[in-house]
Design an enzyme around this catalytic site. Structure first.
Site, PDB file in Angstrom:
ATOM      1  N   ARG A 209       0.843  -1.191   0.000  1.00 46.24           N
ATOM      2  CA  ARG A 209       0.000   0.000   0.000  1.00 46.24           C
ATOM      3  C   ARG A 209       0.882   1.246   0.000  1.00 46.24           C
ATOM      4  O   ARG A 209       1.989   1.238   0.514  1.00 46.24           O
ATOM      5  CB  ARG A 209      -0.949  -0.014   1.202  1.00 46.24           C
ATOM      6  CG  ARG A 209      -0.319  -0.421   2.517  1.00 46.24           C
ATOM      7  CD  ARG A 209      -1.381  -0.692   3.573  1.00 46.24           C
ATOM      8  NE  ARG A 209      -2.126   0.505   3.912  1.00 46.24           N
ATOM      9  CZ  ARG A 209      -1.738   1.378   4.831  1.00 46.24           C
ATOM     10  NH1 ARG A 209      -0.633   1.181   5.508  1.00 46.24           N
ATOM     11  NH2 ARG A 209      -2.457   2.432   5.096  1.00 46.24           N
ATOM     12  N   ARG A 213      -2.838  10.564   2.056  1.00 45.37           N
ATOM     13  CA  ARG A 213      -3.686  11.226   3.058  1.00 45.37           C
ATOM     14  C   ARG A 213      -4.543  12.299   2.385  1.00 45.37           C
ATOM     15  O   ARG A 213      -4.024  13.090   1.603  1.00 45.37           O
ATOM     16  CB  ARG A 213      -2.833  11.850   4.145  1.00 45.37           C
ATOM     17  CG  ARG A 213      -2.183  10.796   5.002  1.00 45.37           C
ATOM     18  CD  ARG A 213      -1.510  11.435   6.194  1.00 45.37           C
ATOM     19  NE  ARG A 213      -0.770  10.421   6.937  1.00 45.37           N
ATOM     20  CZ  ARG A 213       0.279  10.680   7.690  1.00 45.37           C
ATOM     21  NH1 ARG A 213       0.705  11.921   7.826  1.00 45.37           N
ATOM     22  NH2 ARG A 213       0.887   9.713   8.330  1.00 45.37           N
ATOM     23  N   ARG A 287      21.513  -4.748   1.708  1.00 43.52           N
ATOM     24  CA  ARG A 287      21.913  -3.473   1.124  1.00 43.52           C
ATOM     25  C   ARG A 287      22.683  -2.717   2.204  1.00 43.52           C
ATOM     26  O   ARG A 287      22.318  -2.747   3.389  1.00 43.52           O
ATOM     27  CB  ARG A 287      20.636  -2.707   0.739  1.00 43.52           C
ATOM     28  CG  ARG A 287      20.888  -1.503  -0.095  1.00 43.52           C
ATOM     29  CD  ARG A 287      21.043  -1.857  -1.553  1.00 43.52           C
ATOM     30  NE  ARG A 287      21.173  -0.609  -2.305  1.00 43.52           N
ATOM     31  CZ  ARG A 287      22.195  -0.310  -3.080  1.00 43.52           C
ATOM     32  NH1 ARG A 287      23.173  -1.172  -3.274  1.00 43.52           N
ATOM     33  NH2 ARG A 287      22.246   0.837  -3.711  1.00 43.52           N
ATOM     34  N   ARG A 318      18.947  10.899   1.617  1.00 42.59           N
ATOM     35  CA  ARG A 318      18.408  11.890   2.549  1.00 42.59           C
ATOM     36  C   ARG A 318      19.515  12.595   3.310  1.00 42.59           C
ATOM     37  O   ARG A 318      20.650  12.100   3.381  1.00 42.59           O
ATOM     38  CB  ARG A 318      17.398  11.280   3.514  1.00 42.59           C
ATOM     39  CG  ARG A 318      17.748   9.913   4.037  1.00 42.59           C
ATOM     40  CD  ARG A 318      16.584   9.337   4.846  1.00 42.59           C
ATOM     41  NE  ARG A 318      16.961   8.084   5.473  1.00 42.59           N
ATOM     42  CZ  ARG A 318      16.298   7.485   6.426  1.00 42.59           C
ATOM     43  NH1 ARG A 318      15.193   8.015   6.883  1.00 42.59           N
ATOM     44  NH2 ARG A 318      16.722   6.347   6.939  1.00 42.59           N
ATOM     45  N   GLU A 341      23.015  10.386   3.722  1.00 38.65           N
ATOM     46  CA  GLU A 341      22.894   8.924   3.710  1.00 38.65           C
ATOM     47  C   GLU A 341      22.956   8.421   2.278  1.00 38.65           C
ATOM     48  O   GLU A 341      22.124   8.783   1.453  1.00 38.65           O
ATOM     49  CB  GLU A 341      21.554   8.568   4.366  1.00 38.65           C
ATOM     50  CG  GLU A 341      21.317   7.082   4.529  1.00 38.65           C
ATOM     51  CD  GLU A 341      20.044   6.804   5.331  1.00 38.65           C
ATOM     52  OE1 GLU A 341      19.759   7.499   6.320  1.00 38.65           O
ATOM     53  OE2 GLU A 341      19.328   5.864   4.925  1.00 38.65           O
ATOM     54  N   TYR A 389      13.425  -6.423   8.093  1.00 38.31           N
ATOM     55  CA  TYR A 389      13.447  -5.068   8.650  1.00 38.31           C
ATOM     56  C   TYR A 389      12.507  -5.042   9.847  1.00 38.31           C
ATOM     57  O   TYR A 389      11.341  -5.423   9.749  1.00 38.31           O
ATOM     58  CB  TYR A 389      12.996  -4.031   7.605  1.00 38.31           C
ATOM     59  CG  TYR A 389      13.001  -2.661   8.242  1.00 38.31           C
ATOM     60  CD1 TYR A 389      14.163  -1.906   8.289  1.00 38.31           C
ATOM     61  CD2 TYR A 389      11.865  -2.171   8.878  1.00 38.31           C
ATOM     62  CE1 TYR A 389      14.196  -0.689   8.940  1.00 38.31           C
ATOM     63  CE2 TYR A 389      11.892  -0.947   9.535  1.00 38.31           C
ATOM     64  CZ  TYR A 389      13.061  -0.223   9.562  1.00 38.31           C
ATOM     65  OH  TYR A 389      13.103   0.984  10.226  1.00 38.31           O
ATOM     66  N   ASP A 391      11.221  -2.442  13.004  1.00 43.07           N
ATOM     67  CA  ASP A 391      11.314  -1.192  13.751  1.00 43.07           C
ATOM     68  C   ASP A 391      11.700  -1.515  15.190  1.00 43.07           C
ATOM     69  O   ASP A 391      11.583  -2.664  15.643  1.00 43.07           O
ATOM     70  CB  ASP A 391       9.963  -0.449  13.713  1.00 43.07           C
ATOM     71  CG  ASP A 391       9.856   0.460  12.490  1.00 43.07           C
ATOM     72  OD1 ASP A 391      10.894   1.000  12.054  1.00 43.07           O
ATOM     73  OD2 ASP A 391       8.727   0.632  11.980  1.00 43.07           O
TER      74      ASP A 391
HETATM   75  C1  LIG Z   1      18.862   3.388   8.423  1.00 43.17           C
HETATM   76  C2  LIG Z   1      17.916   2.826   9.452  1.00 43.17           C
HETATM   77  C3  LIG Z   1      17.065   3.692  10.138  1.00 43.17           C
HETATM   78  C4  LIG Z   1      16.180   3.176  11.088  1.00 43.17           C
HETATM   79  N1  LIG Z   1      15.328   4.039  11.719  1.00 43.17           N
HETATM   80  C5  LIG Z   1      14.420   3.559  12.586  1.00 43.17           C
HETATM   81  C6  LIG Z   1      13.449   4.431  13.186  1.00 43.17           C
HETATM   82  O1  LIG Z   1      13.429   5.645  12.930  1.00 43.17           O
HETATM   83  N2  LIG Z   1      12.560   3.896  14.058  1.00 43.17           N
HETATM   84  C7  LIG Z   1      12.546   2.550  14.358  1.00 43.17           C
HETATM   85  O2  LIG Z   1      11.706   2.111  15.159  1.00 43.17           O
HETATM   86  N3  LIG Z   1      13.467   1.703  13.811  1.00 43.17           N
HETATM   87  C8  LIG Z   1      14.388   2.171  12.939  1.00 43.17           C
HETATM   88  N4  LIG Z   1      15.304   1.320  12.371  1.00 43.17           N
HETATM   89  C9  LIG Z   1      15.337  -0.097  12.797  1.00 43.17           C
HETATM   90  C10 LIG Z   1      16.273  -0.325  14.009  1.00 43.17           C
HETATM   91  O3  LIG Z   1      17.599  -0.011  13.655  1.00 43.17           O
HETATM   92  C11 LIG Z   1      16.155  -1.791  14.465  1.00 43.17           C
HETATM   93  O4  LIG Z   1      14.840  -2.001  14.923  1.00 43.17           O
HETATM   94  C12 LIG Z   1      17.082  -2.210  15.595  1.00 43.17           C
HETATM   95  O5  LIG Z   1      18.402  -1.879  15.326  1.00 43.17           O
HETATM   96  C13 LIG Z   1      17.009  -3.711  15.805  1.00 43.17           C
HETATM   97  O6  LIG Z   1      17.767  -4.072  16.953  1.00 43.17           O
HETATM   98  P1  LIG Z   1      18.567  -5.439  17.000  1.00 43.17           P
HETATM   99  O7  LIG Z   1      18.950  -5.634  18.418  1.00 43.17           O
HETATM  100  O8  LIG Z   1      17.804  -6.502  16.320  1.00 43.17           O
HETATM  101  O9  LIG Z   1      19.845  -5.199  16.064  1.00 43.17           O
HETATM  102  P2  LIG Z   1      21.071  -4.218  16.190  1.00 43.17           P
HETATM  103  O10 LIG Z   1      20.660  -2.909  16.746  1.00 43.17           O
HETATM  104  O11 LIG Z   1      21.752  -4.234  14.882  1.00 43.17           O
HETATM  105  O12 LIG Z   1      21.994  -4.909  17.290  1.00 43.17           O
HETATM  106  C14 LIG Z   1      22.702  -6.109  17.034  1.00 43.17           C
HETATM  107  C15 LIG Z   1      24.040  -6.033  17.747  1.00 43.17           C
HETATM  108  O13 LIG Z   1      24.691  -7.304  17.641  1.00 43.17           O
HETATM  109  C16 LIG Z   1      26.080  -7.066  17.548  1.00 43.17           C
HETATM  110  N5  LIG Z   1      26.705  -8.259  16.967  1.00 43.17           N
HETATM  111  C17 LIG Z   1      26.472  -8.818  15.754  1.00 43.17           C
HETATM  112  N6  LIG Z   1      27.263  -9.896  15.561  1.00 43.17           N
HETATM  113  C18 LIG Z   1      28.025 -10.026  16.686  1.00 43.17           C
HETATM  114  C19 LIG Z   1      29.040 -10.943  17.072  1.00 43.17           C
HETATM  115  N7  LIG Z   1      29.454 -11.959  16.271  1.00 43.17           N
HETATM  116  N8  LIG Z   1      29.610 -10.787  18.295  1.00 43.17           N
HETATM  117  C20 LIG Z   1      29.231  -9.780  19.120  1.00 43.17           C
HETATM  118  N9  LIG Z   1      28.270  -8.875  18.779  1.00 43.17           N
HETATM  119  C21 LIG Z   1      27.668  -8.995  17.577  1.00 43.17           C
HETATM  120  C22 LIG Z   1      26.155  -5.847  16.640  1.00 43.17           C
HETATM  121  O14 LIG Z   1      27.412  -5.192  16.764  1.00 43.17           O
HETATM  122  C23 LIG Z   1      24.986  -5.013  17.146  1.00 43.17           C
HETATM  123  O15 LIG Z   1      25.402  -4.095  18.149  1.00 43.17           O
HETATM  124  C24 LIG Z   1      16.161   1.787  11.385  1.00 43.17           C
HETATM  125  C25 LIG Z   1      17.003   0.924  10.673  1.00 43.17           C
HETATM  126  C26 LIG Z   1      17.839   1.436   9.691  1.00 43.17           C
HETATM  127  C27 LIG Z   1      18.673   0.484   8.883  1.00 43.17           C
END
Ligand SMILES: Cc1cc2nc3c(=O)[nH]c(=O)nc-3n(C[C@H](O)[C@H](O)[C@H](O)COP(=O)(O)OP(=O)(O)OC[C@H]3O[C@@H](n4cnc5c(N)ncnc54)[C@H](O)[C@@H]3O)c2cc1C
Length: 412
Positions: A209, A213, A287, A318, A341, A389, A391
């Site tokens: 979708r 708005r 990516r 952006r 970015e 992906y 949030d």
């Molecule tokens: C450009 C971008 C913008 C975003 N903006 C938003 C937003 O505005 N609002 C929103 O709600 N969400 C946003 N997100 C999504 C958000 O980043 C994720 O929801 C969040 O990071 C997920 O958390 P996580 O713990 O799964 O992963 P991560 O935050 O990536 O944490 C995983 C951690 O594991 C560690 N790790 C990996 N492998 C190893 C290893 N072998 N040994 C030790 N450590 C390791 C990494 O270093 C990392 O610190 C965005 C994402 C992107 C890509």
């Protein structure tokens, strides 16, 4: 603290300062003793940190987090720019938004949130329009003065111009939803840059979708709750991890300590699932992104937090101007921090940002998921573990739900 900053230098975070010493964080521990450990968490992003907090607080168990970076918080981490004092989100702007009350109540037990409301604008052919597409965007783009009750008929007309009934690719899907002119202005170039692929060669199901708005509301999110942690994400993560039963080992790669983990220990792994299994079914594709930061001698560069660039020829997607995320704070009168970015190709070993959800990748992921599910005491989750992906609010919810299951197992 100085040594702590040196560690950060190693990971090229030279421009950031860390405000507090993490009391529970063991920066230098070389004696990695995991004997008798029941919970090891790999990664200190939201998925790992929330699970660590729940296990320590609710089960009263000791938890070790190993984090390969020099800071906690994963991709949601923020720090202060040493030249401007402005808080910077290191891995792209992160705005907290959710409609889930459980998540909102949980996260606010660690920090107050500001009432920041996200608004995005986009530049196309040197004209600025508000996003998401709203009555303001349509009227400015078509040079009209439509009323809300006239929008649906207008859009129907736009869609009918090409009458695409069964869209077979992203371009056709977008045109079937919003018509060609809006697609060509706001979706085509941006999507091409984001994925480095012509939208005609991207699957239709990437978008289901494209909301239009019918009013002038330009709040980017529709969620019930939205804001930014009052004292920054770094402070929020410090608070989540403040239980003395949680020990964080920074600059520690799981694959280098894996052999020391007792076989009875629960491992919660939030890194890439294909890496966990040494890519035995092949690598999952992502990516990449590149962030280029610049301190400019203006009080205000673009007048808003995020400006998108829809034209294909502008190489970035952006520009973030971080002072606008915290209007309640004092920022310098003559300096501002902007970050461009750039989407870029990705290869194994680099930071993954957006999963390339092709059928081949999703099938491959399913093989890894099944393999992980067959190993007791192993829980793979988070955005890299689940190859999708997510949030932040969804990540927190999934972590809370996984904890609910672990808790039941512990009770029986
Ligand atoms: C450009 C971008 C913008 C975003 N903006 C938003 C937003 O505005 N609002 C929103 O709600 N969400 C946003 N997100 C999504 C958000 O980043 C994720 O929801 C969040 O990071 C997920 O958390 P996580 O713990 O799964 O992963 P991560 O935050 O990536 O944490 C995983 C951690 O594991 C560690 N790790 C990996 N492998 C190893 C290893 N072998 N040994 C030790 N450590 C390791 C990494 O270093 C990392 O610190 C965005 C994402 C992107 C890509």
């Amino acid at each position: 603290m100085a040594e702590g900053l040196d560690l950060l230098n190693n990971v090229e975070l030279t421009t950031l300062v860390i405000l507090d010493v993490y009391l529970a964080i063991d920066w230098y521990n070389q004696n990695m003793n995991f004997d008798g450990l029941e919970f090891l968490i790999v990664g200190s992003g939201f998925f790992g940190s929330v699970l660590a907090e729940r296990v320590a607080t609710v089960l009263g168990k000791k938890v070790i987090i190993v984090e390969k970076r020099g800071h906690i918080g994963g991709n949601s981490y923020s720090g202060l720019c040493s030249q401007t004092g402005i808080e910077e989100h290191l891995y792209g702007a992160h705005i907290f938004h959710t409609s889930n009350k459980r998540v909102w109540d949980y996260i606010r037990s660690f920090s107050d949130f500001t009432n920041y409301q996200h608004r995005v604008f986009t530049e196309y052919k040197s004209v600025i329009y508000p996003l998401p597409i709203s009555l303001a965007t349509i009227n400015a783009f078509y040079k009209k003065q439509l009323r809300p009750y006239e929008v649906e008929a207008f859009m129907q007309n736009e869609r009918a111009n090409e009458n695409i009934v069964n869209p077979t690719n992203l371009e056709e899907m977008a045109i079937s939803l919003i018509g060609r002119p809006l697609y060509e202005a706001f979706i085509k170039g941006y999507t091409k840059k984001q994925w480095d692929k012509d939208p005609r060669f991207l699957p239709a199901n990437i978008i289901t979708r494209l909301p239009v708005r019918k009013n002038y509301n330009n709040n980017y999110f529709n969620d019930s709750y939205q804001g930014l942690p009052q004292n920054g994400y770094f402070k929020l993560f410090e608070n989540i991890l403040s239980n003395p039963k949680i020990e964080v080992k920074l600059n520690t790669n799981f694959f280098e300590i894996k052999e020391k983990i007792p076989s009875s220990c629960h491992i919660i792994f939030t890194g890439p699932i294909d890496q966990y299994f040494n890519y035995k079914f092949g690598a999952l594709e992502w990516r990449g992104l590149r962030f280029v930061r610049e301190v400019l001698n203006y009080e205000d560069f673009q007048g808003t937090a995020v400006m998108n660039y829809a034209d294909e020829l502008v190489p970035y997607t952006r520009i973030h101007e971080f002072r606008h995320f915290h209007p309640e704070r004092v920022a310098p009168a003559n300096k501002t921090l902007v970050v461009r970015e750039y989407p870029q190709a990705w290869k194994v070993g680099e930071d993954p940002y957006y999963p390339m959800g092709t059928k081949e990748n999703l099938d491959r992921y399913e093989l890894y998921r099944r393999e992980a599910a067959s190993i007791s005491n192993l829980h793979i989750g988070g955005r890299m573990g689940q190859y999708c992906y997510l949030d932040m609010d969804k990540t927190i919810l999934l972590a809370l739900e996984l904890f609910d299951k672990i808790r039941v197992r512990y009770a029986t």
